[in-house]
Design a protein around this motif. Structure first.
Motif, mmCIF file in Angstrom:
data_model
loop_
_atom_site.group_PDB
_atom_site.id
_atom_site.type_symbol
_atom_site.label_atom_id
_atom_site.label_comp_id
_atom_site.label_asym_id
_atom_site.label_seq_id
_atom_site.Cartn_x
_atom_site.Cartn_y
_atom_site.Cartn_z
ATOM 1 N N GLN A 157 0.253 9.108 20.439
ATOM 2 C CA GLN A 157 0.495 7.758 20.914
ATOM 3 C C GLN A 157 0.285 6.745 19.796
ATOM 4 N N VAL A 158 1.098 5.723 19.845
ATOM 5 C CA VAL A 158 0.968 4.598 18.923
ATOM 6 C C VAL A 158 0.711 3.355 19.761
ATOM 7 N N GLN A 159 -0.333 2.629 19.424
ATOM 8 C CA GLN A 159 -0.624 1.372 20.099
ATOM 9 C C GLN A 159 -0.204 0.224 19.186
ATOM 10 N N LEU A 160 0.448 -0.763 19.776
ATOM 11 C CA LEU A 160 0.969 -1.897 19.016
ATOM 12 C C LEU A 160 0.483 -3.188 19.650
ATOM 13 N N VAL A 161 -0.017 -4.082 18.819
ATOM 14 C CA VAL A 161 -0.497 -5.369 19.310
ATOM 15 C C VAL A 161 0.102 -6.474 18.453
ATOM 16 N N GLU A 162 0.902 -7.328 19.097
ATOM 17 C CA GLU A 162 1.534 -8.444 18.402
ATOM 18 C C GLU A 162 0.653 -9.690 18.465
ATOM 19 N N SER A 163 0.837 -10.548 17.505
ATOM 20 C CA SER A 163 0.183 -11.848 17.503
ATOM 21 C C SER A 163 1.014 -12.797 16.660
ATOM 22 N N GLY A 164 0.663 -14.088 16.739
ATOM 23 C CA GLY A 164 1.311 -15.071 15.899
ATOM 24 C C GLY A 164 2.331 -15.943 16.596
#
Length: 122
Positions: free
Chosen positions: A1-8
């Motif tokens: 699994q790959v966890q991705l967290v966006e911001s900005g």
């Protein structure tokens, strides 16, 4: 699994700039191609840009070429989307995605972040 967290994401006036970040965890980041997609209300998800494992890039609509730049930092497990000269039509939720294949097709991507809202006021 790959966890991705966006911001900005955020609210910006037309002509302004934002830099989106997406931090990945869970697998070896450098093995994955990374993409940015966006979805405006009432519209289908749209490909924005992708960067391959070796740094090659592809961009989506002509409307973002020359204004948006995708890049990655494998040491930090981060992919960026620098957005300049923003327009109201860039308003959307922006999603980060990861996959072993380098592609502009959203159906190819197995892993997705939760999205970050970008709103450009006129």
């Amino acid at each position: 699994q790959v966890q991705l967290v966006e911001s900005g994401g955020g609210l910006v006036q037309a002509g302004g700039s934002l830099r989106l970040s997406c931090v990945a965890s869970g697998r070896t980041f450098s093995n994955y191609a990374m993409g940015w997609f966006r979805q405006a209300p009432g519209k289908e998800r749209e490909f924005v840009a992708a960067v391959g494992r070796s740094g090659g890039t592809i961009y989506g609509a002509d409307s973002v070429k020359g204004r948006f730049t995708i890049s990655r930092d494998n040491a930090k497990n981060v992919v960026y989307l620098q957005m300049n000269s923003l327009k109201p039509e860039d308003t959307a939720v922006y999603y980060c995605a990861a996959d072993l294949q380098f592609s502009s097709w959203s159906r190819e991507y197995d892993y997705w972040g939760q999205g970050t809202q970008v709103t450009v006021s006129s």
